[in-house]
Design a protein around this motif. Structure first.
Motif, PDB file in Angstrom:
ATOM      1  N   GLY A  60       0.835  -1.198   0.000  1.00 57.41           N
ATOM      2  CA  GLY A  60       0.000   0.000   0.000  1.00 57.41           C
ATOM      3  C   GLY A  60       0.870   1.247   0.000  1.00 57.41           C
ATOM      4  N   THR A  61       1.972   1.180   0.732  1.00 56.98           N
ATOM      5  CA  THR A  61       2.894   2.315   0.793  1.00 56.98           C
ATOM      6  C   THR A  61       3.467   2.629  -0.590  1.00 56.98           C
ATOM      7  OG1 THR A  61       3.526   1.627   3.024  1.00 56.98           O
ATOM      8  CG2 THR A  61       4.960   3.212   1.932  1.00 56.98           C
ATOM      9  N   ALA A  88       2.056   4.987   7.314  1.00 59.27           N
ATOM     10  CA  ALA A  88       2.466   4.691   5.930  1.00 59.27           C
ATOM     11  C   ALA A  88       2.146   5.863   4.998  1.00 59.27           C
ATOM     12  CB  ALA A  88       1.770   3.433   5.438  1.00 59.27           C
ATOM     13  N   ASP A 153      -7.739   6.420   0.158  1.00 59.09           N
ATOM     14  CA  ASP A 153      -6.986   5.294   0.699  1.00 59.09           C
ATOM     15  C   ASP A 153      -8.000   4.310   1.279  1.00 59.09           C
ATOM     16  OD1 ASP A 153      -5.603   3.506   2.298  1.00 59.09           O
ATOM     17  OD2 ASP A 153      -4.148   4.980   3.008  1.00 59.09           O
ATOM     18  N   ALA A 155      -7.339   1.152   2.072  1.00 59.96           N
ATOM     19  CA  ALA A 155      -6.602   0.027   2.668  1.00 59.96           C
ATOM     20  C   ALA A 155      -7.426  -0.675   3.742  1.00 59.96           C
ATOM     21  CB  ALA A 155      -5.284   0.521   3.260  1.00 59.96           C
ATOM     22  N   GLN A 156      -8.317   0.068   4.405  1.00 60.10           N
ATOM     23  CA  GLN A 156      -9.118  -0.517   5.486  1.00 60.10           C
ATOM     24  C   GLN A 156     -10.598  -0.586   5.113  1.00 60.10           C
ATOM     25  OE1 GLN A 156      -8.377   1.465   9.216  1.00 60.10           O
ATOM     26  NE2 GLN A 156      -6.172   1.252   9.059  1.00 60.10           N
ATOM     27  N   SER A 177      -4.330  -1.727   0.166  1.00 55.60           N
ATOM     28  CA  SER A 177      -3.245  -2.535   0.730  1.00 55.60           C
ATOM     29  C   SER A 177      -3.768  -3.949   0.931  1.00 55.60           C
ATOM     30  CB  SER A 177      -2.801  -1.974   2.082  1.00 55.60           C
ATOM     31  OG  SER A 177      -2.030  -2.955   2.784  1.00 55.60           O
ATOM     32  N   LYS A 182      -5.275  -7.102   6.316  1.00 54.75           N
ATOM     33  CA  LYS A 182      -6.239  -6.189   5.694  1.00 54.75           C
ATOM     34  C   LYS A 182      -7.497  -6.964   5.260  1.00 54.75           C
ATOM     35  CE  LYS A 182      -3.741  -2.746   6.579  1.00 54.75           C
ATOM     36  NZ  LYS A 182      -3.051  -1.639   5.991  1.00 54.75           N
TER      37      LYS A 182
HETATM   38  C1  PLP Z   1      -2.107  -0.576   5.951  1.00 52.92           C
HETATM   39  C2  PLP Z   1      -2.362   0.790   5.502  1.00 52.92           C
HETATM   40  C3  PLP Z   1      -1.496   1.432   4.607  1.00 52.92           C
HETATM   41  C4  PLP Z   1      -0.176   0.854   4.179  1.00 52.92           C
HETATM   42  O1  PLP Z   1      -0.239  -0.336   3.511  1.00 52.92           O
HETATM   43  P1  PLP Z   1       1.034  -1.323   3.461  1.00 52.92           P
HETATM   44  O2  PLP Z   1       0.610  -2.366   2.500  1.00 52.92           O
HETATM   45  O3  PLP Z   1       1.236  -1.861   4.828  1.00 52.92           O
HETATM   46  O4  PLP Z   1       2.209  -0.538   2.993  1.00 52.92           O
HETATM   47  C5  PLP Z   1      -1.841   2.706   4.164  1.00 52.92           C
HETATM   48  N1  PLP Z   1      -2.955   3.315   4.592  1.00 52.92           N
HETATM   49  C6  PLP Z   1      -3.803   2.730   5.469  1.00 52.92           C
HETATM   50  C7  PLP Z   1      -5.034   3.466   5.885  1.00 52.92           C
HETATM   51  C8  PLP Z   1      -3.526   1.456   5.962  1.00 52.92           C
HETATM   52  O5  PLP Z   1      -4.362   0.897   6.845  1.00 52.92           O
END
Ligand code: PLP
Length: 357
Positions: A60-61, A88, A153, A155-156, A177, A182
């Motif tokens: 995700g980064t 991140a 974002d 990711a969550q 991510s 996740k």
């Molecule tokens: C986990 C996360 C990231 C980073 O993802 P990675 O795959 O660990 O680099 C970025 N933003 C949010 C909101 C996250 O929860």
């Protein structure tokens, strides 16, 4: 031999034989780096979100970094983010040399507050990164209205909606991510999605360094076919994952809402990536410590608000400070067994009742 206490982890992936067998096939095919499986996984996610294209990345980064690079964000530029989020995001901005500008959150959903963003926009603002935190949608439409490029974002929050439309489909670009814990996982991994081909093409070019004849600085941020195969199997389970999360959340809400905590009513648009209790008296640290004694690992939903990392901490973000002090994240994930959910509920009740005395 003594009995090992059955500790309930704060988070855990859901993977089994199905993933293991699927990966075995990829390994035996000899095509183990980026190839057709990565393409297939990108297509599955663009279809899922209804977006034109996707670029799979190593995390995700790295996905966030590539989006910012593709947007030509650099030193002197400002990027607005919430302070109450994953570090991140800050790292990705710092890789580019740009300046992070922190906004406060909305106490009702713990997401970045559009009213606070507005106060922080300057002629240097090049983007706003909106993480939909803990599975719950931010007020994304009011943020889009500022007319600046918005990076969502998710990711969550893969699968969450805002006004019945999937989050990740509102902004200029979306980042995911697939870290182990996740919503779905590839071990490590990430993705950029967008409707804008120019952005996608630039990101795709920057992701890989080989066979290029100019001297542009590029990265190696590729995903492997092994990871993609894992992700493909996980996407086959996403509906089941999301309904299980929602089911557990409903149980938690029904049984904890009358206790010494601030539990918002059930939100059908959230995917409950995290279940967060806001302790009304006492601190989150106390609850986390007591739960740990009872074999249940809880955590602060955000390890440390990002503005607290600043040297001269003059920034005043009262809602963020309050959330940091009072929020506790209790385990919620599809791998939880029903008896563990009961155990979490019983112990949360007992500990929360103690905080009243
Ligand atoms: C986990 C996360 C990231 C980073 O993802 P990675 O795959 O660990 O680099 C970025 N933003 C949010 C909101 C996250 O929860």
């Amino acid at each position: 031999m003594f009995e090992k206490m059955d500790i309930i982890q704060h988070s855990k992936p859901f993977v089994d034989k199905k993933e293991a067998e699927a990966i075995k096939d990829v390994i035996l095919s000899q095509q183990i780096a980026q190839g057709e499986k990565v393409k297939e996984f990108e297509e599955i996610l663009s279809r899922y979100l209804g977006l034109r294209g996707a670029v799979a990345c190593s995390s995700g980064t790295s996905a966030l970094h590539l989006v910012l690079k593709a947007m030509e964000i650099m030193e002197g530029d400002e990027v607005i983010i919430p302070s109450y989020t994953c570090i991140a995001i800050l790292n990705a901005i710092r890789y580019t040399g740009a300046t992070p500008i922190y906004a406060d959150i909305d106490p009702t959903n713990l997401n970045i507050d559009p009213y606070d963003i507005k106060k922080r926009i300057t002629h240097r603002t090049k983007a706003i990164i909106v993480p939909h935190m803990f599975g719950s949608p931010a007020s994304i439409d009011s943020i889009i209205d500022f007319g600046l490029p918005v990076i969502e974002d998710c990711a969550q929050a893969l699968g969450a909606t805002y006004k019945n439309k999937k989050v990740g489909t509102f902004g200029y670009a979306t980042v995911l991510s697939f870290y182990a814990t996740k919503v779905i996982t590839t071990g490590e991994g990430g993705m950029i999605l967008s409707n804008f081909h120019e952005l996608l093409n630039k990101a795709m070019d920057l992701r890989e360094y080989d066979n290029k004849s100019d001297n542009r600085l590029r990265f190696n941020y590729k995903m492997t076919d092994i990871q993609a195969q894992l992700g493909i199997v996980q996407m086959g389970r996403i509906n089941q994952f999301l309904s299980r999360r929602k089911e557990i959340a409903k149980q938690y809400i029904n049984q904890l809402k009358d206790l010494a905590i601030d539990v918002p009513p059930y939100n059908p648009e959230s995917i409950y990536y995290r279940f967060i209790l806001k302790v009304l008296s006492g601190s989150a640290d106390y609850v986390i410590e007591e739960m740990k004694k009872r074999g249940i690992n809880c955590e602060k939903p955000v390890f440390i608000p990002l503005h607290k990392l600043l040297k001269d901490n003059e920034l005043n973000l009262p809602i963020t400070e309050d959330a940091f002090k009072r929020c506790v994240s209790i385990p919620i994930y599809p791998a939880l067994k029903e008896h563990q959910v009961k155990q979490i509920l019983e112990n949360s009740k007992a500990v929360l009742e103690e905080t009243l005395n």
